[in-house]
Motif scaffolding. Structure first.
Motif, PDB file in Angstrom:
ATOM      1  N   GLY A  73       1.416  -0.747  -0.284  1.00  0.00           N
ATOM      2  CA  GLY A  73      -0.152  -0.417   0.146  1.00  0.00           C
ATOM      3  C   GLY A  73       1.026   0.959  -0.686  1.00  0.00           C
ATOM      4  N   LEU A  74       0.925   1.798  -1.138  1.00  0.00           N
ATOM      5  CA  LEU A  74       2.343   2.897  -1.106  1.00  0.00           C
ATOM      6  C   LEU A  74       1.473   3.853  -0.899  1.00  0.00           C
ATOM      7  N   ILE A  75       1.512   4.947   0.196  1.00  0.00           N
ATOM      8  CA  ILE A  75       1.501   6.128   0.642  1.00  0.00           C
ATOM      9  C   ILE A  75       1.280   7.527  -0.518  1.00  0.00           C
ATOM     10  N   VAL A  76       0.519   8.249  -1.045  1.00  0.00           N
ATOM     11  CA  VAL A  76       0.587   9.342  -2.373  1.00  0.00           C
ATOM     12  C   VAL A  76       0.214  10.683  -1.393  1.00  0.00           C
ATOM     13  N   SER A  77      -0.198  10.964  -0.213  1.00  0.00           N
ATOM     14  CA  SER A  77      -0.359  12.253   0.437  1.00  0.00           C
ATOM     15  C   SER A  77       1.199  12.252   1.039  1.00  0.00           C
ATOM     16  N   ASP A  78       0.990  13.305   1.271  1.00  0.00           N
ATOM     17  CA  ASP A  78       1.882  13.896   2.583  1.00  0.00           C
ATOM     18  C   ASP A  78       1.665  13.678   3.879  1.00  0.00           C
ATOM     19  N   LEU A  79       1.941  13.564   4.832  1.00  0.00           N
ATOM     20  CA  LEU A  79       2.132  13.187   6.438  1.00  0.00           C
ATOM     21  C   LEU A  79       2.961  14.728   6.723  1.00  0.00           C
ATOM     22  N   PRO A  80       2.116  15.187   8.054  1.00  0.00           N
ATOM     23  CA  PRO A  80       2.954  15.866   8.512  1.00  0.00           C
ATOM     24  C   PRO A  80       4.600  15.955   8.736  1.00  0.00           C
ATOM     25  N   THR A  81       3.967  14.744   9.805  1.00  0.00           N
ATOM     26  CA  THR A  81       5.145  14.471  10.753  1.00  0.00           C
ATOM     27  C   THR A  81       5.026  13.079  10.724  1.00  0.00           C
ATOM     28  N   PRO A  82       6.398  11.918   9.335  1.00  0.00           N
ATOM     29  CA  PRO A  82       6.049  10.877   9.567  1.00  0.00           C
ATOM     30  C   PRO A  82       6.677  10.084  10.438  1.00  0.00           C
ATOM     31  N   ALA A  91      -7.959   7.930   3.476  1.00  0.00           N
ATOM     32  CA  ALA A  91      -9.188   9.305   3.652  1.00  0.00           C
ATOM     33  C   ALA A  91     -10.641   8.335   3.397  1.00  0.00           C
ATOM     34  N   SER A  92     -10.684   7.746   2.613  1.00  0.00           N
ATOM     35  CA  SER A  92     -12.386   6.492   2.720  1.00  0.00           C
ATOM     36  C   SER A  92     -12.814   5.925   3.464  1.00  0.00           C
ATOM     37  N   ASP A  93     -11.686   5.842   4.627  1.00  0.00           N
ATOM     38  CA  ASP A  93     -12.503   5.142   5.522  1.00  0.00           C
ATOM     39  C   ASP A  93     -12.823   5.865   6.834  1.00  0.00           C
ATOM     40  N   ALA A  94     -12.336   7.135   6.423  1.00  0.00           N
ATOM     41  CA  ALA A  94     -12.693   8.194   6.830  1.00  0.00           C
ATOM     42  C   ALA A  94     -14.178   8.776   7.054  1.00  0.00           C
ATOM     43  N   SER A  95     -14.479   8.563   5.511  1.00  0.00           N
ATOM     44  CA  SER A  95     -16.079   9.064   5.164  1.00  0.00           C
ATOM     45  C   SER A  95     -17.137   8.294   4.857  1.00  0.00           C
ATOM     46  N   GLU A  96     -16.497   6.447   5.197  1.00  0.00           N
ATOM     47  CA  GLU A  96     -17.011   5.701   5.542  1.00  0.00           C
ATOM     48  C   GLU A  96     -17.812   5.784   7.430  1.00  0.00           C
ATOM     49  N   LEU A  97     -17.404   6.883   7.814  1.00  0.00           N
ATOM     50  CA  LEU A  97     -17.724   6.662   9.170  1.00  0.00           C
ATOM     51  C   LEU A  97     -18.414   7.926   9.938  1.00  0.00           C
ATOM     52  N   GLY A  98     -18.295   8.957   8.544  1.00  0.00           N
ATOM     53  CA  GLY A  98     -19.907   9.802   8.714  1.00  0.00           C
ATOM     54  C   GLY A  98     -19.276  11.153   8.844  1.00  0.00           C
ATOM     55  N   GLU A 101     -16.685  14.943   4.309  1.00  0.00           N
ATOM     56  CA  GLU A 101     -15.727  14.803   3.017  1.00  0.00           C
ATOM     57  C   GLU A 101     -14.544  15.912   2.590  1.00  0.00           C
ATOM     58  N   SER A 102     -15.729  16.886   3.166  1.00  0.00           N
ATOM     59  CA  SER A 102     -13.967  18.205   3.026  1.00  0.00           C
ATOM     60  C   SER A 102     -13.906  18.904   3.471  1.00  0.00           C
ATOM     61  N   GLU A 103     -13.326  17.613   4.401  1.00  0.00           N
ATOM     62  CA  GLU A 103     -11.980  18.097   5.441  1.00  0.00           C
ATOM     63  C   GLU A 103     -11.055  16.596   5.743  1.00  0.00           C
ATOM     64  N   PRO A 104      -9.641  16.946   5.231  1.00  0.00           N
ATOM     65  CA  PRO A 104      -8.962  15.588   5.087  1.00  0.00           C
ATOM     66  C   PRO A 104      -9.319  15.418   6.358  1.00  0.00           C
ATOM     67  N   ALA A 105      -8.343  14.029   6.394  1.00  0.00           N
ATOM     68  CA  ALA A 105      -8.366  12.586   7.214  1.00  0.00           C
ATOM     69  C   ALA A 105      -7.470  12.684   7.698  1.00  0.00           C
ATOM     70  N   ALA A 106      -6.105  13.119   7.854  1.00  0.00           N
ATOM     71  CA  ALA A 106      -5.417  13.998   8.811  1.00  0.00           C
ATOM     72  C   ALA A 106      -4.438  14.721   8.301  1.00  0.00           C
ATOM     73  N   GLY A 107      -3.978  15.663   9.284  1.00  0.00           N
ATOM     74  CA  GLY A 107      -2.929  16.743   8.344  1.00  0.00           C
ATOM     75  C   GLY A 107      -2.823  17.605   9.254  1.00  0.00           C
ATOM     76  N   PRO A 108      -1.645  18.382   8.930  1.00  0.00           N
ATOM     77  CA  PRO A 108      -1.689  19.638  10.193  1.00  0.00           C
ATOM     78  C   PRO A 108      -2.857  20.650   9.562  1.00  0.00           C
ATOM     79  N   GLU A 109      -3.538  20.163   9.687  1.00  0.00           N
ATOM     80  CA  GLU A 109      -5.045  21.157   9.884  1.00  0.00           C
ATOM     81  C   GLU A 109      -5.670  20.298  10.031  1.00  0.00           C
ATOM     82  N   ASP A 110      -5.242  20.048  11.892  1.00  0.00           N
ATOM     83  CA  ASP A 110      -5.894  19.502  12.075  1.00  0.00           C
ATOM     84  C   ASP A 110      -5.541  19.755  14.043  1.00  0.00           C
ATOM     85  N   SER A 111      -4.291  19.957  13.142  1.00  0.00           N
ATOM     86  CA  SER A 111      -4.282  20.455  15.227  1.00  0.00           C
ATOM     87  C   SER A 111      -4.722  22.332  14.687  1.00  0.00           C
ATOM     88  N   SER A 112      -5.366  22.530  16.644  1.00  0.00           N
ATOM     89  CA  SER A 112      -5.098  23.800  16.615  1.00  0.00           C
ATOM     90  C   SER A 112      -4.060  24.855  16.722  1.00  0.00           C
TER      91      SER A 112
END
Length: 117
Positions: A73-82, A91-98, A101-112
């Motif tokens: 499973g090759l990761i094509v997205s950037d990770l903030p601190t791998p 990201a598809s798992d996050a949308s299945e959980l409700g 979909e306009s927000e990323p599953a993980a990323g630097p935007e998640d920090s306050s």
């Protein structure tokens, strides 16, 4: 071209370029090659694996590499601190959980932004 039919500027021709045949390589987007010789994979436990690979050939958009197992499973997205072994979610798992979909599953935007000053 021979002396009877010289090539002129703007002429088209067919050429055959010989190269070496490479085996056991995968074509990946150049952007997924990290630090020149690593890729990020997600394992069966949804954890990050930082995998060294051997780049064989590349151009601006893609790279042929050795060192990837079929089905990885090759990761094509950037990770903030791998960090190797960190838990990941698709990201598809996050949308299945409700999740929205306009927000990323993980990323630097998640920090306050309060602690960023």
């Amino acid at each position: 071209a021979d002396s009877r039919n010289p090539l002129l500027l703007g002429d088209y021709l067919n050429v055959e370029i010989l190269g070496r045949y490479v085996e056991n390589v995968f074509v990946i987007p150049r952007a997924t090659l990290r630090d020149g010789s690593n890729i990020w994979l997600v394992d069966a436990d949804s954890r990050l694996v930082i995998q060294p690979v051997e780049p064989v050939w590349g151009d601006d958009a893609r790279v042929l590499v050795r060192g990837i197992e079929p089905g990885a499973g090759l990761i094509v997205s950037d990770l903030p601190t791998p960090v190797a072994g960190m838990e990941l979610r698709r990201a598809s798992d996050a949308s299945e959980l409700g999740a929205d979909e306009s927000e990323p599953a993980a990323g630097p935007e998640d920090s306050s932004e309060e602690g960023a000053q």
